[in-house]
Motif scaffolding. Sequence first.
Motif, PDB file in Angstrom:
ATOM      1  N   CYS A 169       0.796  -1.141  -0.088  1.00 34.30           N
ATOM      2  CA  CYS A 169       0.520  -0.117  -0.078  1.00 34.30           C
ATOM      3  C   CYS A 169       0.850   1.198  -0.005  1.00 34.30           C
ATOM      4  O   CYS A 169       1.685   1.504   0.907  1.00 34.30           O
ATOM      5  N   LEU A 170       0.207   2.080  -0.798  1.00 38.32           N
ATOM      6  CA  LEU A 170       1.496   3.448  -1.124  1.00 38.32           C
ATOM      7  C   LEU A 170       0.711   4.596  -0.165  1.00 38.32           C
ATOM      8  O   LEU A 170       0.110   5.370  -0.386  1.00 38.32           O
ATOM      9  N   GLY A 171       1.061   4.430   0.833  1.00 39.64           N
ATOM     10  CA  GLY A 171       0.349   5.316   2.286  1.00 39.64           C
ATOM     11  C   GLY A 171      -1.280   5.307   2.550  1.00 39.64           C
ATOM     12  O   GLY A 171      -1.461   3.779   2.226  1.00 39.64           O
ATOM     13  N   ASN A 172      -2.112   6.032   3.027  1.00 42.02           N
ATOM     14  CA  ASN A 172      -2.521   6.030   3.637  1.00 42.02           C
ATOM     15  C   ASN A 172      -3.491   6.597   4.127  1.00 42.02           C
ATOM     16  O   ASN A 172      -3.279   7.994   4.786  1.00 42.02           O
ATOM     17  N   ALA A 193       2.842   8.187  -8.118  1.00 40.65           N
ATOM     18  CA  ALA A 193       3.502   7.590  -8.830  1.00 40.65           C
ATOM     19  C   ALA A 193       5.300   7.229  -8.830  1.00 40.65           C
ATOM     20  O   ALA A 193       5.437   6.309  -9.538  1.00 40.65           O
ATOM     21  N   ARG A 194       6.320   8.332  -8.769  1.00 36.32           N
ATOM     22  CA  ARG A 194       7.386   8.326  -8.850  1.00 36.32           C
ATOM     23  C   ARG A 194       7.252   7.025  -7.059  1.00 36.32           C
ATOM     24  O   ARG A 194       8.617   6.260  -8.128  1.00 36.32           O
ATOM     25  N   THR A 195       6.876   6.550  -6.322  1.00 37.48           N
ATOM     26  CA  THR A 195       6.991   5.569  -5.234  1.00 37.48           C
ATOM     27  C   THR A 195       7.230   4.249  -6.109  1.00 37.48           C
ATOM     28  O   THR A 195       7.582   3.267  -5.858  1.00 37.48           O
ATOM     29  N   ALA A 196       6.153   4.446  -6.371  1.00 36.83           N
ATOM     30  CA  ALA A 196       5.386   2.632  -7.290  1.00 36.83           C
ATOM     31  C   ALA A 196       5.941   2.681  -8.816  1.00 36.83           C
ATOM     32  O   ALA A 196       6.928   1.647  -8.300  1.00 36.83           O
ATOM     33  N   SER A 197       6.558   3.947  -9.639  1.00 37.24           N
ATOM     34  CA  SER A 197       7.664   3.813 -10.553  1.00 37.24           C
ATOM     35  C   SER A 197       9.341   3.066  -9.736  1.00 37.24           C
ATOM     36  O   SER A 197       9.403   1.776 -10.817  1.00 37.24           O
ATOM     37  N   ALA A 198       9.453   3.596  -8.634  1.00 40.18           N
ATOM     38  CA  ALA A 198      10.969   3.068  -8.245  1.00 40.18           C
ATOM     39  C   ALA A 198      10.652   1.640  -7.737  1.00 40.18           C
ATOM     40  O   ALA A 198      11.695   0.487  -7.515  1.00 40.18           O
ATOM     41  N   MET A 199       9.344   1.308  -7.433  1.00 41.68           N
ATOM     42  CA  MET A 199       9.495   0.072  -6.558  1.00 41.68           C
ATOM     43  C   MET A 199       8.743  -0.896  -7.545  1.00 41.68           C
ATOM     44  O   MET A 199       9.474  -2.278  -7.646  1.00 41.68           O
TER      45      MET A 199
END
Length: 501
Positions: A169-172, A193-199
């Motif tokens: 989950c990307l935060g809450n 989006a940046r976090t998801a792309s990096a992960m």
Amino acid sequence: MTQATIVIDRSAVVAPINRRIFGSFVEHLGRCVYDGIYEPGHPTANADGFRLDVVDLVKELGSTTIRYPGGNFVSGYKWEDGVGPRADRPVRRDLAWHSLESNQVGLEEFARWCALTDSELMMAVNLGTRGIDAALDLLEYANQPDGTALSEQRIRNGAVEPYDIRMWCLGNEMDGPWQIGHMSADDYGKIAARTASAMKTADKGLELVVCGSSGSAMPTFGEWERVVLEHSYEYVDYVSCHAYYQERKGDLASYLASSLEMTYFIETVKATADHVKYKLRSEKTIQLSFDEWNIWYLDEHQASEEVNEEWRHAPRQLEDVYSVADAVVLGNLLITLLQNHDRVGSASLAQLVNVIAPIMTEPGGASWRQTTFFPFSVTSRLARGVVLKPRIDAGTYDTALYGAAPLVDAVATFDAETGASAVFLVNRSQTESIEVSIDVSGLDATLLTEAVTLHDADAYARNTLADQNRVGLKPLDGVLLTEGVLTVILPPVSWSALALN
């Protein structure tokens, strides 16, 4: 007697059952972790300090994927505090619930607890006070087999095998003013989006959940999802939905029809996500993750002083005691999630122990089942194969919030491999039993193997510390299966389950 008819067609498939629909949620909040799943001094505690009586109840409940460690808690959490030698772990202030966090339970312990309960760990990353670096570090620590600084640190801490966490989950609830680091849809959409792309660069097989708005009553609802998904659509797999329900002002009639609001919620988020899909000309369809849903008497808690200026370890917070009516509504909400399982791919009953939970405990003492335990556990146990959407012909009744609401709601499941099928039903009438004729001829069912109901003459009967078994499942008497037709009488304010083969 009021009558209704239901036809179950084997071809009316909603979706194959993904066991993640029976997920739950453990947050570092109140007594969910400490004095809940973890109590080293308890007679049943194992070497890790986990209560094995609670482990047994979690297995009986049938919860699958467990979301962790929050919730609001995650938006101020440093995951590094919860790994390594326990004696070295710092005590921190948790600003979300105004309490102290000992960090005696962290990722390492919780992963072992998930193994004890046969559960899949669903991890949340902090996008409130932290961001991409911390998320990537946590991902490396958890999932990299070996050969890197953080994976070798995990191995030194005793976990030789990686945890291989697939769902993140990307935060809450990042639109909520109560959330530490809350932000606008535009700002959150960009960081998500940046976090998801990096992960996904680190592991393209991850399944990522982007935050939807915090509820359908939020002023951000709908527009938040649109903006966030326009930024993050191609990097994420799910958008989160959070929904809590309670009876207000003695309006039991509207409360019993709460699933109509959940249906509206699902339809709105689906339409918004699909709008973004077509606008971006994407080939991917976003799923919904109802990673918080339950009965929660939030109005009463907000009016109380249980969250105050004291900094306390594991205070008693949000410990709702549920009634028969609450359990009937919860069973109906689970029916709704199954009816929409083609798009609702994951769901987490929030929460698991003590905090708005199906399982309750006392320090050094007993653990017991709340009324809401029963519809969840039976549905999780009986629902196999595919979900079938029945055709329902039933009368209606008037509600103040939703207008005319159907008296009966239902869903069915069918497992072609075993021939087993199940039907789950609610009667929303407060006064009348309803005779229901169910055409199951298309399922080739010849044997009724189980028929249970949750009902009581007192719709507000509860299980408490003093009377832990006041409410439970009862046999649903008088059920007949004749030439492919089931005839059943549903008591007023009831949830029922039928199993066939």
